[in-house]
Design a protein around this motif. Structure first.
Motif, short mmCIF file in Angstrom:
data_model
loop_
_atom_site.label_atom_id
_atom_site.label_comp_id
_atom_site.label_asym_id
_atom_site.label_seq_id
_atom_site.Cartn_x
_atom_site.Cartn_y
_atom_site.Cartn_z
N PRO A 294 0.58 -1.54 0.08
CA PRO A 294 -0.59 0.30 -0.33
C PRO A 294 0.74 1.27 -0.31
CG PRO A 294 0.18 -0.89 2.15
CD PRO A 294 0.72 -2.49 0.97
N PRO A 295 0.12 2.11 -0.47
CA PRO A 295 1.03 3.38 -0.28
C PRO A 295 1.19 4.26 1.01
CG PRO A 295 -1.03 4.51 -1.06
CD PRO A 295 -1.23 2.32 -0.63
N LYS A 296 2.46 5.40 1.10
CA LYS A 296 2.43 5.59 2.27
C LYS A 296 1.64 7.00 2.49
CE LYS A 296 5.45 2.14 3.67
NZ LYS A 296 5.26 0.76 3.07
N ILE A 297 1.21 6.66 3.24
CA ILE A 297 0.29 8.02 4.10
C ILE A 297 0.27 9.17 5.23
CG2 ILE A 297 -1.50 7.32 4.57
CD1 ILE A 297 -3.17 9.62 3.34
N ARG A 298 0.34 9.80 5.30
CA ARG A 298 0.90 10.82 6.84
C ARG A 298 0.27 12.24 6.76
NH1 ARG A 298 5.98 13.21 9.71
NH2 ARG A 298 5.70 13.34 11.64
N CYS A 299 -1.12 12.20 7.87
CA CYS A 299 -2.00 12.90 7.81
C CYS A 299 -1.31 13.74 8.37
CB CYS A 299 -3.62 12.39 8.38
SG CYS A 299 -4.39 11.69 7.13
N PRO A 300 -2.08 14.72 8.51
CA PRO A 300 -1.06 16.28 9.49
C PRO A 300 -1.71 16.59 10.99
CG PRO A 300 -3.32 17.17 7.72
CD PRO A 300 -3.27 16.43 7.90
N ASP A 301 -1.21 16.99 12.56
CA ASP A 301 -1.47 16.35 13.85
C ASP A 301 -2.77 16.45 13.56
OD1 ASP A 301 1.83 15.19 13.21
OD2 ASP A 301 2.02 17.61 13.69
#
Length: 330
Positions: free
Chosen positions: A46-53
């Motif tokens: 799966p892709p790597k995803i990082r949300c805002p804090d």
């Protein structure tokens, strides 16, 4: 042509982001064929995803919401680097959020339909001041939610009472109110005035006036009218009505507002200004602006008077307060 020697082995590997499906190694056999089958590299990661804090915001002054902005999530695909779409579950950046905690979710899909999700929370806090209490013989009218940061509360007194102290208080960011609690003190009537206009100005926006004129205190209509009004004192006060009596003929005229006596000059000026005669019973109802609203040449029942006022003269604020508190005279 040159080929591969028998018993040679080939090992298969995939580029980063791909996984091998099938034989990892193949050997050149005696018959010139390769063992096993051709493997393939497939994108299963799966892709790597990082949300805002996550973040916390204070509701804006005078509102129960906060406008919140954030940057889109950072998304990367380790295979071919292509992200097909990123989906948002929740309000868009720049939306207004009410008090409480809200979860925002993002989901990213790559070309192989692999997906990954992330989430973060937005917490909106409404700063509040202590709830204000209305003064005795008065009430308060507040904006917004009544005690949130930026809300203002206006203090108002019932008819016949005057405010002493702060008229408006505002809830500050420190969660304290400006000013101090005012009082609603009984209205002071000054009859030692130089003109009828000065007398009437004291009642402007505060009281309605029912002005009665009669030839003398023994007048039959006058006695009937006063008797009916005395029995309806609660209803008169509820509707902020003060009674003014103008009786007799010069030089024995009598004028009064409750226990306050009026001078002969003020009595004559009131009769002239309000077009009231001394020769027979007559009365006029003035609204809170001092406008002549209804005239009578015979006694009027309190019920008739009250219906007229409730139908035509109540302000929106009075009507709302009456609906809220009911009729204490019933």
């Amino acid at each position: 042509s040159a080929g591969v020697q028998m018993d040679s082995r080939c090992d298969y590997t995939c580029l980063p982001g791909y996984q091998l499906e099938g034989d990892r190694s193949r050997v050149c056999m005696e018959d010139g064929r390769w063992s096993g089958s051709e493997p393939v590299c497939v994108d299963l990661e799966p892709p790597k995803i990082r949300c805002p804090d996550s973040r916390e915001r204070i509701a804006e002054p005078g509102k129960l919401t906060a406008t919140v902005y954030w940057d889109p999530p950072r998304v990367r695909d380790s295979a071919d680097g292509v992200i097909k779409r990123v989906m948002l579950r929740g309000p868009e950046p720049g939306s207004e959020f009410p008090e409480g905690e809200h979860v925002i979710r993002y989901t990213a899909h790559d070309q192989a339909y692999n997906r990954a999700s992330c989430k973060f929370s937005i917490r909106v806090q409404v700063r509040r001041c202590p709830v204000l209490r209305p003064p005795q013989n008065g009430y308060i009218s507040c904006t917004s939610d009544g005690n949130n940061y930026g809300a203002s509360c206006e203090y108002l007194c019932d008819g016949g009472y005057e405010r002493q102290g702060s008229s408006v208080r505002v809830c500050q960011a420190s969660q304290h109110w400006t000013g101090s609690q005012p009082l609603c003190a009984p209205m002071q009537i000054n009859t030692d005035v130089s003109s009828a206009a000065s007398l009437l100005d004291q009642f402007h926006e505060k009281r309605r006036l029912f002005v009665i004129s009669a030839p003398d205190p023994s007048n039959r209509y006058y006695k009937m009218q006063i008797s009916m009004l005395q029995q309806a004192a609660c209803g008169l006060e509820l509707r902020h009505i003060s009674t003014v009596e103008l009786l007799g003929q010069p030089p024995h005229e009598l004028g009064r507002i409750r226990e306050h006596r009026l001078s002969p000059g003020i009595i004559q000026e009131l009769r002239r200004f309000l077009h009231l005669t001394r020769s027979h019973f007559n009365a006029v109802l003035l609204d809170k602006a001092g406008t002549d609203r209804e005239r009578f040449i015979s006694p009027v029942s309190p019920d008739e008077l009250f219906i007229f006022i409730d139908t035509y003269l109540l302000s929106e604020r009075e009507a709302a307060r009456r609906a809220q508190s009911g009729d204490p005279c019933e």
